[in-house]
Each structure stands twice: as structure tokens, then as C-alpha cells.
Design a protein around this motif. Sequence first.
Motif, mmCIF file in Angstrom:
data_model
loop_
_atom_site.group_PDB
_atom_site.id
_atom_site.type_symbol
_atom_site.label_atom_id
_atom_site.label_comp_id
_atom_site.label_asym_id
_atom_site.label_seq_id
_atom_site.Cartn_x
_atom_site.Cartn_y
_atom_site.Cartn_z
ATOM 1 N N TYR A 24 0.767 -1.146 -0.053
ATOM 2 C CA TYR A 24 -0.106 0.039 0.143
ATOM 3 C C TYR A 24 0.873 1.167 0.126
ATOM 4 O O TYR A 24 0.710 2.202 -0.745
ATOM 5 C CB TYR A 24 -0.916 -0.093 1.173
ATOM 6 N N ILE A 25 1.959 1.235 0.997
ATOM 7 C CA ILE A 25 2.750 2.517 0.951
ATOM 8 C C ILE A 25 3.656 2.683 -0.293
ATOM 9 O O ILE A 25 3.516 3.826 -0.741
ATOM 10 C CB ILE A 25 3.677 2.495 2.269
ATOM 11 N N GLY A 26 3.995 1.443 -0.685
ATOM 12 C CA GLY A 26 4.918 1.520 -1.863
ATOM 13 C C GLY A 26 3.869 2.089 -3.372
ATOM 14 O O GLY A 26 4.538 3.022 -3.930
ATOM 15 N N SER A 32 1.020 8.438 -6.205
ATOM 16 C CA SER A 32 0.973 10.061 -6.389
ATOM 17 C C SER A 32 2.094 10.733 -7.167
ATOM 18 O O SER A 32 1.658 11.522 -7.964
ATOM 19 C CB SER A 32 1.425 10.182 -4.734
ATOM 20 N N ASN A 33 3.260 10.145 -7.150
ATOM 21 C CA ASN A 33 4.293 10.728 -8.127
ATOM 22 C C ASN A 33 3.910 10.633 -9.558
ATOM 23 O O ASN A 33 4.155 11.515 -10.219
ATOM 24 C CB ASN A 33 5.541 10.123 -7.678
ATOM 25 N N TRP A 34 3.270 9.471 -9.961
ATOM 26 C CA TRP A 34 3.103 9.156 -11.285
ATOM 27 C C TRP A 34 1.928 10.211 -11.716
ATOM 28 O O TRP A 34 2.019 10.817 -12.977
ATOM 29 C CB TRP A 34 2.375 7.680 -11.281
ATOM 30 N N SER A 108 -5.477 13.155 1.868
ATOM 31 C CA SER A 108 -6.061 12.360 2.915
ATOM 32 C C SER A 108 -5.652 10.923 2.850
ATOM 33 O O SER A 108 -5.909 10.244 3.822
ATOM 34 C CB SER A 108 -7.634 12.424 2.483
ATOM 35 N N ALA A 109 -5.100 10.454 1.745
ATOM 36 C CA ALA A 109 -4.518 9.002 1.924
ATOM 37 C C ALA A 109 -3.488 8.968 2.703
ATOM 38 O O ALA A 109 -3.377 7.785 3.210
ATOM 39 C CB ALA A 109 -3.949 8.771 0.386
ATOM 40 N N TYR A 110 -2.770 10.058 3.063
ATOM 41 C CA TYR A 110 -1.702 10.085 4.321
ATOM 42 C C TYR A 110 -2.054 9.560 5.515
ATOM 43 O O TYR A 110 -1.478 9.133 6.559
ATOM 44 C CB TYR A 110 -0.551 10.870 4.046
ATOM 45 N N ILE A 111 -3.316 9.896 5.803
ATOM 46 C CA ILE A 111 -4.041 9.896 7.142
ATOM 47 C C ILE A 111 -4.226 8.365 7.395
ATOM 48 O O ILE A 111 -3.801 8.061 8.654
ATOM 49 C CB ILE A 111 -5.461 10.552 7.136
ATOM 50 N N ALA A 112 -4.193 7.401 6.426
ATOM 51 C CA ALA A 112 -4.404 6.102 6.752
ATOM 52 C C ALA A 112 -3.040 5.478 7.436
ATOM 53 O O ALA A 112 -2.886 4.858 8.567
ATOM 54 C CB ALA A 112 -4.751 5.243 5.505
#
Lengths: 133, 63
Positions: A24-26, A32-34, A108-112
Amino acid sequence: MFDLQRIKERSKLLRPIFVPLILYIGLLVFSSNWVEGNPDGPNNFWIALSPMLPGIFFGLGVVKAISRLDELERKIRLEGMAFSFMITLLLVVSFGLVEPLGFPRINSAYIAGVMVVLWLIGKLWAMRKYHEE
Amino acid sequence: MKNKIKVLRAEKNWSQAELAKELGVSRQTVNAIENGKYDPSLPLAFKISAVFKLTIEEIFLSE
């Protein structure tokens, strides 16, 4: 005491959680970068959503692992989750309040990820409470 | 809640791990119960009483 059997059991229990979490983190970093680098890409919708695939397996892994725990271990996890939920809520609301003052918007995805880290901290705190000799 | 599990376990010459296996819980859970850090659920208390062949009242003492 160093309990090899317990460590083996734990790693077997935690594998269905940590493997999807690492994926998930990878994928989150990659997607996000893509999407930022290729804002008009034809498959951006699916690339942006791709971290959710291991995310689903992460959720299933958590439910499966919790159902296998004994009552005290389950209580410890639950207290860890309550800690994580409350701190994340306070952080998110605090950030929401200062955003109009010029603070950057958070993805918001980083909140997880924050929730998971806080869950681990909460779990360690609860473990200390019950396992202290 | 106080309990006599440590004494009863010692009488049977069981380690915490052996008692944990009998009860189907972790050694840490047995340790927490023995030290009064955690009060077991009613189903687990019944399991403990069955393992030691005593009533719940004979094992657990209200403070």
C-alpha cells in the motif's frame, strides 16, 4: 524472555497485515508521483486508486488477525485503535482549522498511514498497562 | 480482583505457558490475570475453574 515459538506465531499472524501495508505504502508513493508527473495520463484514475487493492487485503488481514487473538490481546488492540482514532481525529480537525491560515492541504490518503502508526503506539501503550510485571 | 491462580498453578507444577495452552490463551494473558492486571471474561473464568477443578468463587476473590 526470548520466545522463538511466539515470534514465529506472531510473524505468521502479522504477515497478512504487513505485506499488504508495505505494498500500500509503495503503491501510494508511486501513484502519487505518477499522477503528479503525468497529470493528463489516460489511466490516472486506476493508477491513483491502485493503493486500494492492497488496502482491501490489509483490512481483511486485520479482521482475520483480530479474530484469532485471545480476549486480552483483542482488548489491547481495541484500546490501541481507540487511541489511534482519537489522536487522528484531533490531528485532522486541528489541521482543518489552520488550513485557512495558509497551512498546506494534506493528502487524505496519508491519514491512513498516520492511523496505523498511531495504532501501533496505542497498542504498545496498552501492552505496557496489562503486561507490566 | 484477586485470584489464587499463581498458587494453584505452582501446586500443579505448571509453567505459565502450559496453563496458557490448557486455556487456549497466550502466556501474557495468564501472566496479566495472575498479577491482577486483567480480569478474565466469564467464559475464561469458567475454563480456569474447570482446569483446576474448583469453583470460580474458590479461585477469584473480590477486593
